[in-house]
Design a protein around this motif. Structure first.
Motif, PDB file in Angstrom:
ATOM      1  N   CYS A 147       0.868  -1.173   0.000  1.00 43.20           N
ATOM      2  CA  CYS A 147       0.000   0.000   0.000  1.00 43.20           C
ATOM      3  C   CYS A 147       0.907   1.226   0.000  1.00 43.20           C
ATOM      4  N   ASP A 148       0.492   2.305  -0.675  1.00 44.74           N
ATOM      5  CA  ASP A 148       1.326   3.512  -0.748  1.00 44.74           C
ATOM      6  C   ASP A 148       1.226   4.354   0.508  1.00 44.74           C
ATOM      7  N   ILE A 149      -0.016   4.606   0.935  1.00 44.16           N
ATOM      8  CA  ILE A 149      -0.227   5.418   2.132  1.00 44.16           C
ATOM      9  C   ILE A 149      -1.231   4.676   2.993  1.00 44.16           C
ATOM     10  N   PRO A 150      -0.915   4.186   4.160  1.00 44.92           N
ATOM     11  CA  PRO A 150       0.406   4.151   4.779  1.00 44.92           C
ATOM     12  C   PRO A 150       1.343   3.203   4.034  1.00 44.92           C
ATOM     13  N   ARG A 151       2.615   3.454   4.134  1.00 48.04           N
ATOM     14  CA  ARG A 151       3.568   2.608   3.432  1.00 48.04           C
ATOM     15  C   ARG A 151       3.737   1.311   4.193  1.00 48.04           C
ATOM     16  N   ALA A 152       2.967   0.324   3.822  1.00 46.49           N
ATOM     17  CA  ALA A 152       3.010  -0.964   4.511  1.00 46.49           C
ATOM     18  C   ALA A 152       2.424  -1.986   3.562  1.00 46.49           C
ATOM     19  N   PRO A 153       2.692  -3.266   3.788  1.00 45.62           N
ATOM     20  CA  PRO A 153       2.029  -4.274   2.977  1.00 45.62           C
ATOM     21  C   PRO A 153       0.515  -4.151   3.134  1.00 45.62           C
ATOM     22  N   LEU A 154      -0.209  -4.366   2.042  1.00 44.68           N
ATOM     23  CA  LEU A 154      -1.652  -4.143   2.090  1.00 44.68           C
ATOM     24  C   LEU A 154      -2.337  -5.069   3.093  1.00 44.68           C
ATOM     25  N   HIS A 155      -1.844  -6.307   3.203  1.00 45.29           N
ATOM     26  CA  HIS A 155      -2.557  -7.198   4.115  1.00 45.29           C
ATOM     27  C   HIS A 155      -2.433  -6.739   5.563  1.00 45.29           C
ATOM     28  N   VAL A 156      -1.310  -6.062   5.885  1.00 42.29           N
ATOM     29  CA  VAL A 156      -1.148  -5.535   7.240  1.00 42.29           C
ATOM     30  C   VAL A 156      -2.128  -4.380   7.462  1.00 42.29           C
ATOM     31  N   VAL A 157      -2.230  -3.518   6.460  1.00 41.88           N
ATOM     32  CA  VAL A 157      -3.163  -2.397   6.558  1.00 41.88           C
ATOM     33  C   VAL A 157      -4.586  -2.913   6.728  1.00 41.88           C
ATOM     34  N   MET A 158      -4.927  -3.952   5.939  1.00 41.04           N
ATOM     35  CA  MET A 158      -6.290  -4.501   6.004  1.00 41.04           C
ATOM     36  C   MET A 158      -6.558  -5.112   7.371  1.00 41.04           C
ATOM     37  N   ARG A 159      -5.576  -5.858   7.878  1.00 39.22           N
ATOM     38  CA  ARG A 159      -5.781  -6.482   9.188  1.00 39.22           C
ATOM     39  C   ARG A 159      -6.007  -5.439  10.267  1.00 39.22           C
ATOM     40  N   GLU A 160      -5.217  -4.372  10.206  1.00 42.35           N
ATOM     41  CA  GLU A 160      -5.391  -3.320  11.209  1.00 42.35           C
ATOM     42  C   GLU A 160      -6.739  -2.645  11.078  1.00 42.35           C
ATOM     43  N   ALA A 161      -7.153  -2.431   9.831  1.00 41.78           N
ATOM     44  CA  ALA A 161      -8.445  -1.786   9.614  1.00 41.78           C
ATOM     45  C   ALA A 161      -9.564  -2.656  10.152  1.00 41.78           C
ATOM     46  N   ILE A 162      -9.456  -3.974   9.924  1.00 39.82           N
ATOM     47  CA  ILE A 162     -10.501  -4.871  10.420  1.00 39.82           C
ATOM     48  C   ILE A 162     -10.498  -4.855  11.941  1.00 39.82           C
ATOM     49  N   ALA A 163      -9.301  -4.848  12.539  1.00 36.50           N
ATOM     50  CA  ALA A 163      -9.213  -4.836  13.995  1.00 36.50           C
ATOM     51  C   ALA A 163      -9.798  -3.549  14.552  1.00 36.50           C
ATOM     52  N   ALA A 164      -9.639  -2.434  13.813  1.00 37.75           N
ATOM     53  CA  ALA A 164     -10.177  -1.162  14.294  1.00 37.75           C
ATOM     54  C   ALA A 164     -11.669  -1.056  14.026  1.00 37.75           C
ATOM     55  N   GLY A 165     -12.235  -2.030  13.326  1.00 40.87           N
ATOM     56  CA  GLY A 165     -13.668  -2.030  13.073  1.00 40.87           C
ATOM     57  C   GLY A 165     -14.114  -0.918  12.145  1.00 40.87           C
ATOM     58  N   VAL A 166     -13.428  -0.720  11.026  1.00 37.94           N
ATOM     59  CA  VAL A 166     -13.813   0.378  10.139  1.00 37.94           C
ATOM     60  C   VAL A 166     -15.155   0.087   9.470  1.00 37.94           C
ATOM     61  N   THR A 167     -15.886   1.166   9.194  1.00 37.82           N
ATOM     62  CA  THR A 167     -17.192   1.006   8.570  1.00 37.82           C
ATOM     63  C   THR A 167     -17.210   1.545   7.142  1.00 37.82           C
ATOM     64  N   ASP A 168     -16.199   2.301   6.764  1.00 39.02           N
ATOM     65  CA  ASP A 168     -16.214   2.881   5.417  1.00 39.02           C
ATOM     66  C   ASP A 168     -14.865   2.670   4.736  1.00 39.02           C
ATOM     67  N   LEU A 169     -14.950   2.337   3.467  1.00 42.80           N
ATOM     68  CA  LEU A 169     -13.736   2.242   2.657  1.00 42.80           C
ATOM     69  C   LEU A 169     -13.804   3.344   1.606  1.00 42.80           C
ATOM     70  N   ILE A 170     -12.767   4.162   1.548  1.00 46.83           N
ATOM     71  CA  ILE A 170     -12.709   5.170   0.493  1.00 46.83           C
ATOM     72  C   ILE A 170     -11.531   4.842  -0.401  1.00 46.83           C
ATOM     73  N   VAL A 171     -11.789   4.710  -1.687  1.00 50.36           N
ATOM     74  CA  VAL A 171     -10.693   4.521  -2.621  1.00 50.36           C
ATOM     75  C   VAL A 171     -10.369   5.883  -3.220  1.00 50.36           C
ATOM     76  N   ASN A 172      -9.113   6.247  -3.115  1.00 51.14           N
ATOM     77  CA  ASN A 172      -8.685   7.603  -3.415  1.00 51.14           C
ATOM     78  C   ASN A 172      -8.133   7.671  -4.837  1.00 51.14           C
ATOM     79  N   ALA A 173      -8.927   8.216  -5.755  1.00 49.66           N
ATOM     80  CA  ALA A 173      -8.433   8.382  -7.119  1.00 49.66           C
ATOM     81  C   ALA A 173      -8.326   9.863  -7.453  1.00 49.66           C
ATOM     82  N   MET A 174      -8.108  10.701  -6.438  1.00 48.97           N
ATOM     83  CA  MET A 174      -8.167  12.148  -6.680  1.00 48.97           C
ATOM     84  C   MET A 174      -6.956  12.671  -7.442  1.00 48.97           C
ATOM     85  N   GLU A 175      -5.778  12.292  -7.036  1.00 52.46           N
ATOM     86  CA  GLU A 175      -4.581  12.663  -7.802  1.00 52.46           C
ATOM     87  C   GLU A 175      -4.578  14.142  -8.218  1.00 52.46           C
ATOM     88  N   THR A 176      -4.617  15.041  -7.231  1.00 56.14           N
ATOM     89  CA  THR A 176      -4.700  16.467  -7.573  1.00 56.14           C
ATOM     90  C   THR A 176      -3.343  17.119  -7.763  1.00 56.14           C
TER      91      THR A 176
END
Ligand code: SF4
Ligand code: SF4
Lengths: 393, 445
Positions: free
Chosen positions: B140-169
């Motif tokens: 994953c780019d932001i945060p700079r970590a393997p995606l599966h680690v980011v996903m595991r943390e997000a699941i542990a934190a109980g996230v309710t929304d996923l935003i995919v960022n294609a803004m590139e401003t």
């Protein structure tokens, strides 16, 4: 592409901090644009007041710049930004002076701007205005209306723009307006009453009431046509009077983003409202809400308020003097507060004050409060509650 | 998002205070399709994706590998392995220079030009998505970590929304835009898969409103799917996760806190693109999608580049019109200097910008124009923080402001006095507000 062509110009291409690309407006562009703007207004002044005006601006510029340059060189603290700002200050100081002053008045104005405004106060009170109010006190016999039974000032006729001689001025009995009236042959200029003086006299009840008419005598007998105050063909400071040129360069500065539109809008609307409400003394009693006055079916009150906006000083103050980047607030919200303060104080002092140069005083007074204004208009940091502490920071 | 006729004509309003519409410099650049660079010459492949993530090298000098074959293997569940970006022979094991992490252990791979690749398994449904992401080395780019680690943390934190960022401003960058133009369906599919794995109740794809055709295409692709397309106005830095959260969900992240504390996770589109390869085609991450642009570049465009390609070779492949006076890794406002001309492409490389002129100017004293304050997206007062440089103590408000800064660089960009505002803030943050919270979970890059 052959591999031996260098792809980097030098090692330093590999270093540097983000952001690697910067915006295009530097302080140099800003100051250059401002200097150009002030020069255009100065040019309009030269048209209306002749080469005398150019002489005053140049003397003021040379003294401001020279004194500041000496200071900078003696301290070896040169920075290009500072000197271009001093250049601008010099022109602005010249614009606030009448064209028929002696050269030593302009020289004093420039020197005080540089020494007191720039060096001692460091520029946070508008330096040009410090110089201007100083010479107002020092040379009051020449510059002040006080004590005179009638104030007069010269302005060139339309036929003698740029080249006329201000000393060759005559007083015309039936003045019909700048474009309509002509002067007898050898004279180049009119001798007229400055509209600011007339407005001050009127507010103090010095203009006699004519029957039921309170405003009519002022507008009919004392003031030039309103259109003249737009062109600037009235006596006053070199750059103070030509409303039209000031507004044009002001719009250009706003378009370039070097002047926040909130400032002139706030100054002018606050002045409009203040002049509409604050009472004038007339025939022994006070008339509140002069804007609503109507006499003989004409909206004389509105005309009176409009004269307040264009009679002089306020336009130059709103567009070119108050908007000085160093001595104005940081944020647009702050500019609104700052501008309202200037507008109201100007009209208040014009109506009831004894100090002349009321707009310049108003700007200097509001300069003192810029720090306070900045603190009260600070932004809320994202993700924090708006708090008292943020204000007290 | 409500869409009135006015929004249709003018676009939505900016969703946060501050920010600036920068000249985007993408015209032309964004019209060129993605091109793939085939490996020519030795690739200097880093064998781990971050300095502190340990991997075990599983190839030796002289081994022949094929495209997609694992070169290294994670030694714990925080880490991921790296896969061969081309078929060829390992000629050397030595350290390589990366811009973000400095020297990393690496392998030099001499490609042999064959198209041989690891077989793809079409159905990997016996494994969970998270395991598949880890196997394919998706980072994953932001945060700079393997995606599966980011996903595991997000699941542990109980996230309710996923935003995919294609803004590139940021100016110049086109990789996300090209991805949306060329693979809209795949992006939607991958977003659905990720949302499933995260167990979120909303999945949102945020795209710039000004690319209306892309928005319409995505909306038709997403019809009846789980993903909402949200078209936003794009002042810079709308692309920053904190600003995106504010714009899309109107939630504000406390200064210095992670996005996860607001029950949401923001994944960059580039990450979703890598995940789509892993999840939809069982392809490991072997290439980076990079914008190569700038006025010193002859054939600017968006390129798919094998990991381990040295930047110098990249520059020569696209053609340098004039030798660059400034080389930037990443966007023009947030990117880093290359540091070393042997820097190589890593999986999360997003751009190489070469400029004919360095943008340096001597700073002069602040003229109090207030532009930096007006444009700062998080509402802090950069010149007051600048003065911290010469001070020994820091008040609480200033410490909060230091933490709140999202390092977008906009204040330095606009400052007419050319003061190094954001640079100073970043330095003083380390001095006064302690080191950054670890990159894991901390979404403020
Ligand atoms: S770098 Fe920090 S201080 Fe500067 S504009 Fe961005 S958020 Fe504000
Ligand atoms: S942008 Fe630069 S010059 Fe303007 S207020 Fe900020 S620090 Fe000062």
């Amino acid at each position: 592409m052959t591999p031996d062509v260098p792809w980097l110009a030098s090692e330093s291409a590999l270093r540097g901090d983000a952001p690697h690309r910067r915006g295009v407006s530097t302080h140099r562009h800003i100051l250059r644009t401002w200097i150009a703007a002030a020069s255009v207004v100065g040019l309009a002044g030269c048209a209306l007041f002749g080469v005398d005006a150019l002489r005053v601006i140049l003397v003021s510029l040379v003294f401001t710049f020279g004194v500041d340059l000496m200071f900078v060189m003696s301290l070896r603290r040169a920075s290009s930004g500072r000197l271009s700002r001093t250049f601008l200050i010099g022109i602005l100081a010249g614009l606030t002076l009448p064209a028929d002053v002696d050269w030593h008045v302009a020289a004093t104005c420039g020197t005080v701007s540089a020494v007191v405004g720039n060096v001692i106060f460091g520029g946070w009170l508008h330096p040009a205005l410090i110089g201007r109010v100083f010479v107002q006190f020092l040379f009051w016999q020449k510059l002040s209306f006080a004590g005179a039974s009638i104030a007069l000032g010269p302005v060139l006729t339309a036929a003698n723009l740029f080249v006329g001689d201000l000393d060759q001025s005559v007083r015309v009995e039936h003045y019909e307006g700048w474009l309509e009236t002509t002067v007898p042959a050898p004279a180049d200029a009119f001798e007229l009453t400055p509209p600011l003086w007339s407005l001050r006299q009127f507010a103090q009840g010095q203009v006699p009431v004519d029957g039921n008419f309170r405003f009519e005598p002022l507008l009919r007998d004392e003031m030039p046509p309103w259109i003249d105050t737009l062109i600037g063909a009235v006596p006053g400071g070199i750059g103070e009077t030509s409303t039209l040129s000031i507004v044009i360069v002001g719009f250009f500065l706003i378009y370039r983003g070097y002047l926040k539109w909130q400032l002139p809008v706030a100054v002018l609307s606050a002045a409009f409202v203040a002049a509409s409400i604050l009472p004038v003394e007339s025939g022994g009693d006070y008339v509140w809400f002069p804007v609503f006055a109507a006499e003989g079916g004409r909206a004389v009150g509105l005309a009176y308020v409009l004269y307040h906006l264009t009679a002089g000083q306020l336009m130059l103050g709103a567009f070119l003097l108050a908007g000085d980047v160093v001595s104005s607030p940081m944020r647009a919200h702050g500019h609104v507060v700052f501008g309202i303060g200037i507008g109201v104080l100007t009209i208040f002092m014009r109506l009831y004050g004894v100090l002349e140069c009321e707009c310049y005083w108003a700007i200097l007074i509001m300069n003192v409060f810029v720090g306070t204004i900045d603190r009260f208009t600070s932004r809320r940091v994202l993700g924090t509650a708006p708090s008292e502490d943020a204000v007290a920071a | 998002m409500k869409h009135s006729i006015l929004t249709h004509l003018l676009g939505p309003r900016s969703a946060f205070d501050g920010g600036l519409y920068l000249p985007d410099r993408k015209a032309g650049l964004a019209r060129r399709p993605i091109q793939t660079f085939h490996a020519e010459g030795p690739l200097h492949v880093p064998l781990t994706v971050r300095r502190d993530l340990l991997t075990e090298t599983i190839v030796r000098v002289g081994d022949r590998v094929v495209l997609g074959q694992a070169l290294s293997r994670a030694t714990n569940d925080q880490s991921v392995g790296v896969h061969a970006p081309a078929s060829g022979v390992i000629t050397k094991i030595e350290r390589v220079w990366t811009v973000e992490d400095g020297f990393l252990p690496g392998a030099i791979l001499a490609p042999d030009g064959s198209n041989e690749r690891m077989p793809q398994h079409q159905g990997w449904d016996d494994e969970s998505i998270i395991v598949q992401l880890a196997e394919c080395g998706v980072v994953c780019d932001i945060p700079r970590a393997p995606l599966h680690v980011v996903m595991r943390e997000a699941i542990a934190a109980g996230v309710t929304d996923l935003i995919v960022n294609a803004m590139e401003t940021e100016p110049y960058l086109t990789a996300d835009l090209r991805t949306l133009v060329e693979f809209p369906g795949r992006m939607i599919d991958a977003t659905c898969e990720l949302a499933d794995a995260l167990g979120v109740s909303r999945a949102i794809l945020a795209v710039p409103f000004r690319h209306r055709r892309v928005v319409r295409r995505l909306q038709s692709e997403a019809a009846g799917r789980y993903v909402e397309i949200v078209a936003l106005s794009n002042p810079y830095p709308q692309c920053h996760p904190v600003m995106l959260l504010k714009a899309v969900l109107d939630r504000e992240v406390a200064p210095g806190a992670s996005i996860l504390s607001e029950d949401a996770v923001v994944l960059p589109l580039s990450t979703v693109r890598r995940a789509s390869d892993a999840l939809l085609s069982d392809l490991p991450t072997t290439h980076a999608l990079m914008t190569i642009a700038g006025d010193a570049v002859e054939h600017a465009g968006t390129y798919r580049v094998p990991i381990g390609t040295p930047m110098s070779r990249l520059a020569r492949r696209v053609g340098v019109a004039v030798p660059a006076a400034q080389a930037v890794y990443g966007g023009p406002l947030t990117g880093s200097a290359l540091g070393y001309d042997d820097a190589v492409v890593t999986p999360d490389s997003k751009a190489l910008l070469l400029f004919a002129k360095a943008d340096a100017a001597r700073p002069v004293p602040c003229v109090r124009c207030g532009w930096c304050i007006e444009d700062c997206p998080v509402g802090i007062d950069p010149p007051s923080l600048m003065r911290l440089e010469s001070e020994m103590v820091c008040t609480d408000q200033k410490r909060i402001a230091l933490k709140a800064c999202i390092e977008c660089g906009l204040c330095s960009h606009v400052c007419p006095s050319r003061l190094p505002l954001s640079e100073t803030i970043i330095r003083n943050r380390i001095r006064f507000a302690g080191p950054e919270p670890s990159t894991e979970g901390g979404t403020r890059h």
